[in-house]
Write a protein that holds these residues in place. Structure first.
Motif, PDB file in Angstrom:
ATOM      1  N   UNK A 502       0.812  -1.216   0.000  1.00 31.80           N
ATOM      2  CA  UNK A 502       0.000   0.000   0.000  1.00 31.80           C
ATOM      3  C   UNK A 502       0.845   1.266   0.000  1.00 31.80           C
ATOM      4  N   UNK A 503       1.999   1.221   0.649  1.00 27.57           N
ATOM      5  CA  UNK A 503       2.899   2.377   0.616  1.00 27.57           C
ATOM      6  C   UNK A 503       3.467   2.591  -0.772  1.00 27.57           C
ATOM      7  N   UNK A 504       3.687   1.487  -1.482  1.00 26.51           N
ATOM      8  CA  UNK A 504       4.281   1.568  -2.814  1.00 26.51           C
ATOM      9  C   UNK A 504       3.257   1.888  -3.898  1.00 26.51           C
ATOM     10  N   UNK A 505       2.088   1.294  -3.785  1.00 21.85           N
ATOM     11  CA  UNK A 505       1.124   1.325  -4.890  1.00 21.85           C
ATOM     12  C   UNK A 505      -0.051   2.280  -4.679  1.00 21.85           C
ATOM     13  N   UNK A 506      -0.232   2.790  -3.467  1.00 20.38           N
ATOM     14  CA  UNK A 506      -1.345   3.700  -3.205  1.00 20.38           C
ATOM     15  C   UNK A 506      -0.843   4.923  -2.457  1.00 20.38           C
TER      16      UNK A 506
END
Length: 802
Positions: A502-506
């Protein structure tokens, strides 16, 4: 209205939504032209209430219809919305009357004789309802539409909204399925083997029977490869495979009369039977729905043209004790589908070769679209742009209460697949809102124009469930059927670091582990959130292997859930691979190729694809598959969900929105073949044993769902209001655990949107309201009309970092 369930493509949520606009202080002005400019990554394919399937299709739909009953803000004495509060008010209807007592002794609708409320309602419609061409709308139009919604010649996608879940119109299911035949397990017809063995209609069955559900639920891969009889023999049944296969299709009497068949049958019974009457679980029978006139369905017009009556199989408490509207009126029955008869009839399409069902092109173009809402469609170019403008025949514009609402005169939505392209347009003042992409989050997350919004959407990885579909796409040297092994799917789940994902993709979403998040309420009026309950926390601990006994409390154990265990993942990969190698379903020279699909091909989608690719490749390091796993990407456009369900590719990142206040109904998305991504998972055969009110029951998952929601014909009625909430919570939790434990759906994120709003437009409040969001188009206001905004943008640089 039904509690709508919508397919959502997790990695392509680029729609510039009204929900992202909020602040305060702009002066309302209605003298100019005010265009709301937005965008979508995927163009809607249709906006037909009877057939729509995904969230994209609701973009237009939400502007061209009207609710009978609706939520609104509760305002304080100064006209400011009270945070978290709401009221329910009338819209296209002027009155709602519970008329249950008038039908309680009417055999036509099967309302219980002693019922006093909740089963039958009279809805009084406004007399000034009109289509956008000025044609009057009456109760008969809603009756006609429901007849078409349930038309057995079409079997519309949304038909089950009126026979599954909470809103069950009497005889809706029977009308849709008239003339159809289904195979049911024999236990539905007979209670004892003594009775059943005399029934010539029963046939030995290893697919539709209870034993069939067990075989195909737990041993789908070998059953698909070598047949269900092979599974029985492999597990210890003392009969030849050919002898067991010879039983299929035979009645009890035919088996009894043939010594060879009888010997094989006795061997299967000896292997299977552990409880009385379990011979029945080896048989199934064909049930044919009889013909039915629509007059028998629980919807009809009254003596006056604006009187609409509904008779339900399950009670709905739409009114409070004082006669005012309850929150359920706007939730369960906000409206009913409505089509314009002449336009709809002109857009019926006869069955094409290879199909027996009719289809419709209604609400798929400007000419095929009719509106009875605040806006009407005036332009539509598929894949490019659509435009809506005020529908001057909408009743709402004549209401004094709307004098300071609906300032928007036009809505323009452009299809923009790439977020970077949309970002440039937003910076130039050509779009009124945009999601904050990860690439700019650091610079803009503290902007005065930034909005962070919770959502009921749970983003998941969906893994292909059809063994035959996987096998059909294999070629020399390529294996896909290892995905059919639950251990391999579990390994995939354990290989994703959800926090990192989630940190990487959102921009702002958080790790998700269950089917429900903090937005799913089981008790709306008392603030009861499912995910906060102990039974729900225990599910996540069980599924992800957190030993509660090692923690000071269940809360502490639940907080320790991460869903990330790469060491265990490698063990599972190794076990699945070695067993597949021994069974001959994979060769040691094969590589595993996993195909990811999506509804768009853009930077955000590729970011997800790249992350999951790296996670999967790391998963096989140190296993026999090391260096032999590859991924590939395919863009399936607007048909991404249908294509996945039909087996065209292996993994997608998608999920569901809707029914946030009824988690029991929401389970339909994961259990019904009409909705679920994993359509080959036969939930009508997979058994679950659970204790309700002190009694242990064993039923298929879909039967549990039917009982939980009081579906007509279910063995029990455990719907809301029929049993205590804690009973329902236990069933919901048990079903959630079953769904998560097969790893066809792997939750990854609880969605939070982060967006920037333009300086051009504004909302009544920045406080997110569960019932009203930020007010939608109704409360959107503008600091500039179109001409003034264009002039401002020409002479100023728009800075959204401040």
């Amino acid at each position: 209205m039904k509690k709508t369930l919508k397919y959502v493509l997790a990695s392509a949520i680029l729609v510039g939504t009204l929900g992202s606009l909020a602040s305060c202080g702009y002066k309302r002005d209605f003298s100019g032209n005010y265009t709301y400019n937005t965008f979508t990554a995927v163009s809607p394919s249709n906006w037909n209430e009877l057939t729509y399937q995904d969230a994209n299709d609701t973009q237009i739909m939400s502007y061209i219809g009207s609710p009978f009953f609706q939520y609104d803000y509760e305002f304080d004495k100064d006209g400011v919305p009270v945070p978290g509060k709401f009221v329910v008010k009338y819209g296209a209807a002027t009155a709602l009357e519970d008329v249950t007592v008038d039908y309680a002794k009417d055999d036509k609708y099967d309302v219980p004789d002693d019922a006093t409320n909740g089963y039958a309602y009279k809805i009084t419609l406004r007399k000034d309802l009109k289509w956008d061409d000025g044609t009057a709308i009456t109760a008969e139009d809603f009756v006609y539409t429901m007849k078409e919604q349930l038309n057995p010649d079409f079997k519309h996608y949304r038909a089950d909204s009126y026979y599954n879940g909470s809103t069950v119109i009497h005889n809706a299911r029977a009308y849709v399925y008239q003339g159809s035949s289904v195979m049911n397990n024999a236990e539905l017809k007979h209670a004892t083997w003594e009775e059943g063995k005399k029934d010539a209609a029963l046939k030995f069955d290893l697919t539709n029977s209870t034993i069939g559900s067990w075989i195909w639920g737990d041993y789908a891969a070998p059953a698909e490869a070598k047949g269900p009889a092979y599974v029985l023999v492999a597990l210890g049944c003392e009969a030849e495979q050919a002898a067991i296969e010879a039983l299929v299709g035979k009645s009890p009497a035919e088996i009894e009369a043939d010594p060879a068949l009888k010997a094989a049958f006795d061997a299967v019974v000896s292997f299977w039977k552990s409880e009385p009457e379990e011979e029945l679980s080896l048989f199934a029978y064909q049930h044919v729905y009889p013909a039915l006139d629509f007059d028998a369905v629980g919807i009809f017009a009254g003596k006056k043209s604006n009187e609409l009556y509904l008779v339900l199989d399950n009670p709905l408490e739409l009114l409070k004790e004082d006669g005012s509207l309850s929150y359920k009126a706007a939730y369960n029955m906000s409206s009913l589908p409505l089509v314009k008869k002449d336009v709809y009839e002109a857009n019926k399409v006869a069955p094409v070769q290879g199909s027996t069902l009719w289809t419709s092109t209604y609400n798929s173009s400007v000419n095929s679209t009719a509106s009875w809402g605040p806006y009407k469609l005036t332009s539509f170019q598929a894949g490019k742009e659509y435009i809506l403008e005020r529908n001057t025949n909408w009743y709402g514009y004549g209401l004094k209460e709307n004098d300071k609402k609906y300032q928007t005169s036009r809505i323009v939505c452009e299809t923009i697949k790439e977020w970077n392209s949309a970002w440039l347009k937003f910076q130039n003042g050509e779009l009124d809102s945009i999601g904050i992409d990860v690439s700019i989050a650091q610079d803009y997350k503290n902007s005065s124009q930034a909005i962070f919004t919770p959502d009921d959407y749970v983003g998941s990885m969906q893994i292909q469930s059809s063994v035959s579909a996987l096998k059909s796409r294999e070629k020399d040297g390529v294996n896909k059927t290892i995905l059919a092994d639950v251990r391999f799917r579990k390994a995939i789940s354990l290989s994703v670091n959800r926090d990192e994902y989630n940190q990487t993709c959102t921009t702002s979403s958080k790790a998700g582990y269950g089917l429900f998040n903090s937005m799913h309420y089981y008790d709306v009026e008392n603030g009861g959130v499912y995910r906060n309950e102990d039974v729900a926390k225990k599910v996540l601990c069980d599924v992800y292997g957190v030993d509660v006994s090692k923690y000071d409390s269940l809360d502490a154990a639940a907080a320790a859930v991460t869903g990330y265990d790469p060491a265990q993942a490698k063990e599972l990969v190794t076990a699945a691979y070695n067993d597949a190698l021994e069974a001959g379903t994979i060769k040691d020279t094969d590589k595993v190729v996993i195909t990811f699909g999506s509804g768009a091909d853009n930077e955000a989608v590729r970011r997800v694809f790249d992350y999951l690719t790296n996670a999967l490749k790391a998963m096989v390091v140190g296993t026999p598959l090391a260096g032999k796993l590859e991924t590939e990407f395919e863009d399936h456009g607007a048909k991404w969900a249908d294509d996945f369900r039909s087996g065209a590719y292996d993994i997608c990142t998608g999920g569901w929105q809707g029914a946030a206040w009824d988690p029991g109904y929401f389970l339909l998305a994961y259990l019904s073949p009409d909705y679920m991504y994993s359509v080959a998972w036969e939930t009508d055969k997979v058994q679950m044993t659970y204790t309700v009110l002190g009694q242990e029951y064993t039923m298929s998952l879909i039967e549990w769902y039917n009982c939980l929601n009081g579906v007509a014909g279910a063995a029990h009625n455990w719907a809301e209001g029929q049993v205590a909430n804690d009973v329902r919570l236990g069933i919901i939790a048990a079903l959630e655990k079953e769904i998560l434990s097969v790893y066809y759906t792997v939750p990854l994120q609880n969605y939070f949107s982060a967006s920037l709003k333009s300086y051009k437009s504004d909302y009544i409040s920045r406080d997110y309201n569960t019932f009203m969001a930020y007010g939608g188009i109704e409360y959107l206001t503008y600091a500039y009309d179109d001409a003034a905004w264009e002039e401002y943008c020409k002479n100023n640089v728009l800075d959204y970092k401040a």
